[in-house]
Design an enzyme around this catalytic site. Structure first.
Site, PDB file in Angstrom:
ATOM      1  N   ARG A  25       9.184  40.400   4.738  1.00  0.00           N
ATOM      2  CA  ARG A  25       9.022  39.973   3.165  1.00  0.00           C
ATOM      3  C   ARG A  25      10.351  39.281   2.719  1.00  0.00           C
ATOM      4  O   ARG A  25      11.490  40.142   3.089  1.00  0.00           O
ATOM      5  CB  ARG A  25       8.673  41.078   2.435  1.00  0.00           C
ATOM      6  CG  ARG A  25       7.141  41.209   2.353  1.00  0.00           C
ATOM      7  CD  ARG A  25       6.372  40.180   1.932  1.00  0.00           C
ATOM      8  NE  ARG A  25       4.925  40.475   1.999  1.00  0.00           N
ATOM      9  CZ  ARG A  25       3.912  40.106   3.135  1.00  0.00           C
ATOM     10  NH1 ARG A  25       4.515  39.507   4.203  1.00  0.00           N
ATOM     11  NH2 ARG A  25       2.789  40.415   3.013  1.00  0.00           N
ATOM     12  N   GLU A  78       8.196  32.522  -3.439  1.00  0.00           N
ATOM     13  CA  GLU A  78       7.326  31.744  -2.657  1.00  0.00           C
ATOM     14  C   GLU A  78       6.609  30.969  -3.680  1.00  0.00           C
ATOM     15  O   GLU A  78       5.604  31.288  -4.478  1.00  0.00           O
ATOM     16  CB  GLU A  78       6.716  32.494  -1.591  1.00  0.00           C
ATOM     17  CG  GLU A  78       7.714  33.119  -0.634  1.00  0.00           C
ATOM     18  CD  GLU A  78       6.996  33.784   0.534  1.00  0.00           C
ATOM     19  OE1 GLU A  78       5.707  33.940   0.401  1.00  0.00           O
ATOM     20  OE2 GLU A  78       7.577  34.244   1.437  1.00  0.00           O
ATOM     21  N   HIS A 116       5.890  30.728   5.001  1.00  0.00           N
ATOM     22  CA  HIS A 116       5.063  32.172   5.296  1.00  0.00           C
ATOM     23  C   HIS A 116       3.982  31.746   6.099  1.00  0.00           C
ATOM     24  O   HIS A 116       2.952  32.113   5.877  1.00  0.00           O
ATOM     25  CB  HIS A 116       4.970  32.569   3.882  1.00  0.00           C
ATOM     26  CG  HIS A 116       4.731  33.773   4.064  1.00  0.00           C
ATOM     27  ND1 HIS A 116       4.883  34.827   3.077  1.00  0.00           N
ATOM     28  CD2 HIS A 116       4.036  34.492   5.029  1.00  0.00           C
ATOM     29  CE1 HIS A 116       4.487  36.104   3.217  1.00  0.00           C
ATOM     30  NE2 HIS A 116       3.791  36.221   4.538  1.00  0.00           N
TER      31      HIS A 116
HETATM   32  C1  GLV Z   1       1.633  38.262   5.884  1.00  0.00           C
HETATM   33  O1  GLV Z   1       2.645  38.310   5.470  1.00  0.00           O
HETATM   34  C2  GLV Z   1       0.854  39.687   6.027  1.00  0.00           C
HETATM   35  O2  GLV Z   1       1.361  40.499   5.270  1.00  0.00           O
HETATM   36  O3  GLV Z   1      -0.294  39.541   6.466  1.00  0.00           O
END
Ligand code: GLV
Length: 330
Positions: free
Chosen positions: A241, A272, A291
């Protein structure tokens, strides 16, 4: 006409197989099928008469949302991370929150390796170099990078994903250091990996990869002091994160002379999408991805199916296959 069938709000178009499973259930399906997330007001409105949600990490499920949606008794987050959900409030209200770890471990580890190698061997710069017609000849000093083979890889967070990254890195004969809250010995096959303190890991690693969830304890765990202690030439990868890193400080650290870390690869950012005026975007020693670490086709299908499994179990009053707040069952 009123109905007793539970209303399920799904906040995005997830894998069609999972949507079709929901269509076959005795539920009223409300599907937000835009490419972008529902704006907060829309999320609030559509959740307000829902019994259950399938939501994504882009949906903020906080106390005020839950106040506006008093009928919600099941939350199924299609992500491993649950930092977008106020778990404490959900737990206090007896709402189980499902998440989807496990099924995304291998995809995320694969992508982490892709970033470690892309950063180490300057793959993105190399592509630009060729397209920009800078490739004049084979050159003994052109685009020199850092080998993962034989390097020391520091893994911050040695849960399933951290271990899956370590397994892959063993194939590169990398020395593995890791931090982990638990002092359980490393699993079979990773016995040579060494548990160290975070300062030790940062000082000794050529590559550092982050695999902790975002919590109050991990928010900004890497900042000025930590970057300053990294090796010259080191590489930092984050597929966890964004907010685990103090991002403005990373931008300064990457811009310093010498930069420490020397290079970063980020699949996640604090906000984001990353704002267009973020200083990180002007730095050459950085690879960014939007991401997508878990974005393997079969993985995303498995995540969607697990989110549906969690949701349906929750609606039936059964224990979810993957519940992020198991205290609700205590
Ligand atoms: C993606 O970042 C998740 O937490 O699944």
């Amino acid at each position: 006409m009123t109905t007793n069938r539970p209303r399920v709000f799904v906040t995005r178009l997830i894998a069609s197989e999972a949507i079709n499973r929901l269509r076959e259930e005795d539920v009223v399906l409300d599907l937000w099928d835009d490419d972008l997330p529902p704006p907060p007001e829309t999320l609030r409105m559509r959740a307000s008469d829902a019994d259950a949600l399938i939501c994504l990490l882009t949906d903020r499920i906080d106390e005020s949302l839950l106040d506006a949606a008093p009928g919600v008794r099941v939350i199924s987050n299609m992500a491993a991370g649950t930092d977008n959900v106020d778990l404490a409030t959900a737990t206090a209200r007896g709402i189980p929150v499902g998440n989807t770890p496990g099924v995304l471990t291998e995809s995320t580890a694969d992508f982490t390796l892709a970033l470690l190698l892309a950063a180490g061997r300057r793959v993105i710069e190399a592509d630009r170099y060729v397209r920009d017609e800078q490739w004049k000849t084979w050159g003994p000093r052109v685009l020199l990078g850092k080998d993962l083979y034989g390097a020391t890889l520091g893994i911050i967070g040695f849960g399933a994903i951290g271990q899956a990254v370590a397994k892959r890195a063993r194939g590169f004969d990398a020395n593995i250091l890791y931090t982990r809250r638990s002092d359980a010995p490393p699993p079979e096959g990773l016995r040579s990996a060494k548990r160290v303190s975070l300062p030790d890991l940062l000082e000794r690693s050529d590559f550092v990869s982050i695999h902790v969830p975002l919590t109050t304890a991990t928010r900004h765990m890497l900042g000025e002091r930590q970057f300053a202690s990294m090796q010259e030439g080191s590489i930092l990868v984050n597929t966890a994160r964004g907010a685990v890193i103090d991002q403005p400080t990373l931008a300064s650290a990457l811009a310093a002379d010498p930069p420490r870390p020397a290079f970063a690869a980020l699949d996640v950012t604090q906000v984001e999408p990353i704002p267009t005026d973020d200083p990180l975007l002007r730095l050459p020693n950085l690879v960014l991805a939007p991401h997508i670490a878990s974005a393997g086709e079969t993985t995303r299908r498995a995540m969607a199916n697990l989110a549906v499994d969690n949701l349906l179990a929750g609606l039936r009053g059964e224990r979810m296959p993957n519940c992020a707040n198991p205290k609700v069952y205590a």
